[in-house]
Design an enzyme around this catalytic site. Structure first.
Site, PDB file in Angstrom:
ATOM      1  N   GLY A 236      -3.629   0.507   1.587  1.00  0.00           N
ATOM      2  CA  GLY A 236      -2.407  -0.065   1.018  1.00  0.00           C
ATOM      3  C   GLY A 236      -1.104   0.500   1.542  1.00  0.00           C
ATOM      4  O   GLY A 236      -1.072   1.447   2.341  1.00  0.00           O
TER       5      GLY A 236
ATOM      6  N   SER B 126      -5.878   0.598   5.967  1.00  0.00           N
ATOM      7  CA  SER B 126      -4.754   0.694   6.910  1.00  0.00           C
ATOM      8  C   SER B 126      -5.158   0.474   8.371  1.00  0.00           C
ATOM      9  O   SER B 126      -4.605   1.113   9.268  1.00  0.00           O
ATOM     10  CB  SER B 126      -4.022   2.025   6.755  1.00  0.00           C
ATOM     11  OG  SER B 126      -3.487   2.140   5.445  1.00  0.00           O
TER      12      SER B 126
ATOM     13  N   LYS C 126      -6.685 -10.488  -0.599  1.00  0.00           N
ATOM     14  CA  LYS C 126      -6.252  -9.956  -1.906  1.00  0.00           C
ATOM     15  C   LYS C 126      -5.538 -11.054  -2.693  1.00  0.00           C
ATOM     16  O   LYS C 126      -5.893 -12.224  -2.559  1.00  0.00           O
ATOM     17  CB  LYS C 126      -5.398  -8.702  -1.719  1.00  0.00           C
ATOM     18  CG  LYS C 126      -6.123  -7.646  -0.865  1.00  0.00           C
ATOM     19  CD  LYS C 126      -5.528  -6.268  -0.946  1.00  0.00           C
ATOM     20  CE  LYS C 126      -6.338  -5.313  -0.080  1.00  0.00           C
ATOM     21  NZ  LYS C 126      -5.986  -3.923  -0.248  1.00  0.00           N
TER      22      LYS C 126
ATOM     23  N   HIS D 296     -14.428  -3.629  -4.695  1.00  0.00           N
ATOM     24  CA  HIS D 296     -13.243  -3.068  -4.028  1.00  0.00           C
ATOM     25  C   HIS D 296     -12.565  -2.075  -4.971  1.00  0.00           C
ATOM     26  O   HIS D 296     -12.592  -2.257  -6.196  1.00  0.00           O
ATOM     27  CB  HIS D 296     -12.268  -4.190  -3.640  1.00  0.00           C
ATOM     28  CG  HIS D 296     -11.145  -3.695  -2.783  1.00  0.00           C
ATOM     29  ND1 HIS D 296     -10.033  -3.087  -3.308  1.00  0.00           N
ATOM     30  CD2 HIS D 296     -10.986  -3.682  -1.440  1.00  0.00           C
ATOM     31  CE1 HIS D 296      -9.222  -2.736  -2.310  1.00  0.00           C
ATOM     32  NE2 HIS D 296      -9.783  -3.086  -1.163  1.00  0.00           N
TER      33      HIS D 296
ATOM     34  N   GLU E 124     -14.162   2.479   2.535  1.00  0.00           N
ATOM     35  CA  GLU E 124     -12.715   2.361   2.370  1.00  0.00           C
ATOM     36  C   GLU E 124     -12.200   3.543   1.549  1.00  0.00           C
ATOM     37  O   GLU E 124     -12.184   3.470   0.306  1.00  0.00           O
ATOM     38  CB  GLU E 124     -12.372   1.063   1.635  1.00  0.00           C
ATOM     39  CG  GLU E 124     -12.878  -0.184   2.321  1.00  0.00           C
ATOM     40  CD  GLU E 124     -11.971  -1.384   2.053  1.00  0.00           C
ATOM     41  OE1 GLU E 124     -11.793  -2.173   2.976  1.00  0.00           O
ATOM     42  OE2 GLU E 124     -11.429  -1.497   0.940  1.00  0.00           O
TER      43      GLU E 124
HETATM   44  P1  PGA Z   1      -5.083  -2.282   3.872  1.00  0.00           P
HETATM   45  O1  PGA Z   1      -6.212  -2.806   2.877  1.00  0.00           O
HETATM   46  O2  PGA Z   1      -5.559  -2.603   5.281  1.00  0.00           O
HETATM   47  O3  PGA Z   1      -3.868  -3.043   3.503  1.00  0.00           O
HETATM   48  O4  PGA Z   1      -4.947  -0.802   3.666  1.00  0.00           O
HETATM   49  C1  PGA Z   1      -7.556  -2.572   3.187  1.00  0.00           C
HETATM   50  C2  PGA Z   1      -8.472  -3.009   2.087  1.00  0.00           C
HETATM   51  O5  PGA Z   1      -8.153  -2.826   0.915  1.00  0.00           O
HETATM   52  O6  PGA Z   1      -9.554  -3.539   2.393  1.00  0.00           O
END
Ligand code: PGA
Length: 240
Positions: free
Chosen positions: A171, A201, A10, A94, A165
């Protein structure tokens, strides 16, 4: 096929921080042959990934791409620029890009097409906005995935990776979806002929039960992979 374990960094890590990240990650995962690995840093560190991960078992790529080859698109980055830096994976659609940049399924389809044209693997993200039944989730993501793959010829479908996702599972403060729920959605998505991985997550605790689902072909990790040891710990689960 070995599970595909990847992370999108990210908007994190400067290029010097990314160099330290790759240098720490590389030896941690070097002995692993049980999975395929990739890292998607910000554009500013893709060249660093090429320098630090060359000849390792970690592939690299980018978090977005422009659908056109070149031209007057200020601030954008083309697929040929990414391929030239040795990228093999490019993330498309995404939920944070759909949210922050208004990316539509139509644009996602064009980007997926462009990534394939340049001989890289698109990681096409889909996810339902809020928790509900697995049937409702599947209905939503099948719609997104069919639209996103609408420009992919039948024979190229296996070259696409779909990252399931659920938006509500991504997040800070969120928790991963239930493994059985994920398994049901993945089984439905498999009909499109792409590889299907899960993100949202994932950490070293949730990863095992999710990977144990037969239709889960890999993991896409966010926060838990911001520490190279965390990413390596998840990858190591594939060797158990
Ligand atoms: P996260 O992000 O593991 O921090 O929830 C996953 C993603 O957005 O691919």
């Amino acid at each position: 096929m070995r599970p595909l374990i990847g992370t999108g960094l990210k908007m994190n890590l400067t290029s010097s921080e990314a160099a330290a990240y790759f240098d720490a990650l590389r030896p941690l995962v070097a002995p692993l042959t049980s999975c395929e690995l990739f890292v998607l840093p910000p554009f500013t560190s893709v060249w660093v990934a090429r320098d630090r991960l060359r000849d390792s078992n970690v592939a690299w790529g980018a978090q977005d791409v422009h659908p056109q080859d070149a031209g007057a698109h200020t601030g954008d980055v083309s697929a040929s620029m990414l391929a030239d830096l040795g990228c093999t994976f490019v993330e498309v659609g995404h939920s944070e890009r759909r949210r922050d940049h208004g990316e539509s399924d139509q644009l996602v389809a064009q980007k997926v097409h462009q990534v394939l044209r340049h001989h890289m693997t698109p990681i096409m993200c889909v996810g339902e906005p809020s928790p509900g039944s697995s049937e409702a989730a599947l209905d939503h993501v099948l719609g997104q995935a069919r639209a996103g793959m609408s420009m992919v010829p039948e024979q190229d479908r296996a070259r696409v990776v779909i990252a399931y996702e659920p938006v509500w599972a991504i997040g800070e403060g969120a928790v991963a979806a239930d493994p059985k729920f994920i398994g049901r959605v993945h089984r439905g998505l498999k009909e499109l002929g792409a590889r299907v991985i899960y993100g949202g997550s994932v950490d070293h605790v949730t990863a095992g039960p999710i990977l144990a689902q037969a239709a889960v072909e890999g993991l896409f990790v966010g926060r838990a992979a911001l520490d190279p040891k965390g990413f390596a710990a998840i990858a190591q689960l594939t060797s158990l």
